[in-house]
Design a protein around this motif. Structure first.
Motif, PDB file in Angstrom:
ATOM      1  N   PRO A  77       0.823  -1.224   0.000  1.00  0.00           N
ATOM      2  CA  PRO A  77       0.000   0.000   0.000  1.00  0.00           C
ATOM      3  C   PRO A  77       0.853   1.269   0.000  1.00  0.00           C
ATOM      4  N   SER A  78       2.022   1.204   0.610  1.00  0.00           N
ATOM      5  CA  SER A  78       2.876   2.393   0.702  1.00  0.00           C
ATOM      6  C   SER A  78       3.348   2.888  -0.663  1.00  0.00           C
ATOM      7  N   ASP A  79       3.290   2.020  -1.669  1.00  0.00           N
ATOM      8  CA  ASP A  79       3.698   2.432  -3.020  1.00  0.00           C
ATOM      9  C   ASP A  79       2.638   3.301  -3.699  1.00  0.00           C
ATOM     10  N   TYR A  80       1.402   3.298  -3.143  1.00  0.00           N
ATOM     11  CA  TYR A  80       0.304   4.050  -3.742  1.00  0.00           C
ATOM     12  C   TYR A  80      -0.423   4.855  -2.649  1.00  0.00           C
ATOM     13  N   PRO A  81       0.293   5.790  -2.005  1.00  0.00           N
ATOM     14  CA  PRO A  81      -0.276   6.501  -0.840  1.00  0.00           C
ATOM     15  C   PRO A  81      -1.486   7.360  -1.159  1.00  0.00           C
ATOM     16  N   ASN A  82      -1.625   7.811  -2.390  1.00  0.00           N
ATOM     17  CA  ASN A  82      -2.722   8.708  -2.744  1.00  0.00           C
ATOM     18  C   ASN A  82      -3.876   8.025  -3.476  1.00  0.00           C
ATOM     19  N   ALA A  83      -3.787   6.721  -3.625  1.00  0.00           N
ATOM     20  CA  ALA A  83      -4.803   5.985  -4.374  1.00  0.00           C
ATOM     21  C   ALA A  83      -6.083   5.817  -3.538  1.00  0.00           C
ATOM     22  N   THR A  84      -7.224   5.769  -4.222  1.00  0.00           N
ATOM     23  CA  THR A  84      -8.498   5.497  -3.568  1.00  0.00           C
ATOM     24  C   THR A  84      -8.662   3.984  -3.412  1.00  0.00           C
ATOM     25  N   ILE A  85      -9.004   3.544  -2.209  1.00  0.00           N
ATOM     26  CA  ILE A  85      -9.124   2.108  -1.922  1.00  0.00           C
ATOM     27  C   ILE A  85     -10.596   1.699  -1.935  1.00  0.00           C
ATOM     28  N   LYS A  86     -10.898   0.631  -2.690  1.00  0.00           N
ATOM     29  CA  LYS A  86     -12.222   0.024  -2.693  1.00  0.00           C
ATOM     30  C   LYS A  86     -12.081  -1.408  -2.194  1.00  0.00           C
ATOM     31  N   ASP A  87     -12.433  -1.622  -0.928  1.00  0.00           N
ATOM     32  CA  ASP A  87     -12.295  -2.957  -0.338  1.00  0.00           C
ATOM     33  C   ASP A  87     -13.608  -3.721  -0.494  1.00  0.00           C
ATOM     34  N   LEU A  88     -13.607  -4.722  -1.383  1.00  0.00           N
ATOM     35  CA  LEU A  88     -14.823  -5.485  -1.689  1.00  0.00           C
ATOM     36  C   LEU A  88     -14.826  -6.862  -1.041  1.00  0.00           C
ATOM     37  N   ARG A  89     -13.964  -7.078  -0.064  1.00  0.00           N
ATOM     38  CA  ARG A  89     -13.917  -8.399   0.581  1.00  0.00           C
ATOM     39  C   ARG A  89     -15.106  -8.575   1.529  1.00  0.00           C
TER      40      ARG A  89
END
Length: 204
Positions: free
Chosen positions: A192-204
């Motif tokens: 996750p640290s490689d994409y600090p500004n990305a929007t996360i969609k957790d579908l689990r």
């Protein structure tokens, strides 16, 4: 002359004893690649589709982990999977989608033929360095998702695949530049640290 003919017959008979059928060559390739899978491997994958054109991608596999980078119409998508969870990053939207992994989507086995009896296998051509084996789906194969035809270029001596081309439903998939070893955990692990500004969609 008679002695020479007898000698030629003896040599031919001796060579025939070592001759391999195309089916045996494919089985040997399968065994060799399976034995080396633990080393990890990478490959280039080109998927050719009607109208849409060719989608180039690169895949890395190490154990249960796989990373796939694909680009289509200027959009790059990267997917990591570990057999339990998958993470998909879409560069255009800067979004990461997390969902349960589907094991059927992450078969790391290089063998694209699960059942050799489901294909008619023949030697299409050969050079000093490679065999080209052609596999055509036959009536014994009831798997609707199985490729209709597969062509494999296999290196003599090592039995390693040089390229594998599979065709099904108008789509052609070409696996090439197959390399064993050299794949690291960092290449196949989502951080996750490689994409600090990305929007996360957790579908689990």
């Amino acid at each position: 002359m008679k002695k020479l003919i007898c000698l030629i017959v003896a040599v031919v008979a001796g060579m025939a004893a070592f001759a391999q059928t195309p089916k045996e060559i494919v089985a040997r390739m399968d065994a060799e690649t399976t034995a080396r899978e633990a080393e990890g491997y990478s490959m280039q994958i080109d998927i050719k589709m009607p109208i849409l054109g060719t989608m180039p991608s690169k895949a890395w596999t190490l154990g249960d982990k796989t990373r796939l980078e694909a680009t289509m119409m200027g959009v790059t998508v990267i997917t990591w999977s570990d057999g339990v969870t998958s993470w998909t990053y879409t560069e255009k939207t800067n979004e990461i989608e997390i969902k349960p992994d589907d094991p059927s989507d992450n078969d790391s086995d290089l063998s694209v033929i699960d059942d050799l009896d489901g294909y008619d296998i023949s030697l299409a051509k050969q050079t000093d360095k490679t065999w080209t084996i052609r596999c055509k789906k036959n009536s014994k194969n009831t798997d609707k998702d199985a490729p209709k035809s597969i062509e494999m270029e296999i290196e003599k001596g090592t039995y390693m695949p040089v390229s594998i081309t599979a065709k099904a439903s108008g789509v052609t998939m070409i696996m090439r530049d197959i390399r064993f070893g050299g794949v690291t955990e960092a290449q196949v692990t989502f951080r996750p640290s490689d994409y600090p500004n990305a929007t996360i969609k957790d579908l689990r």
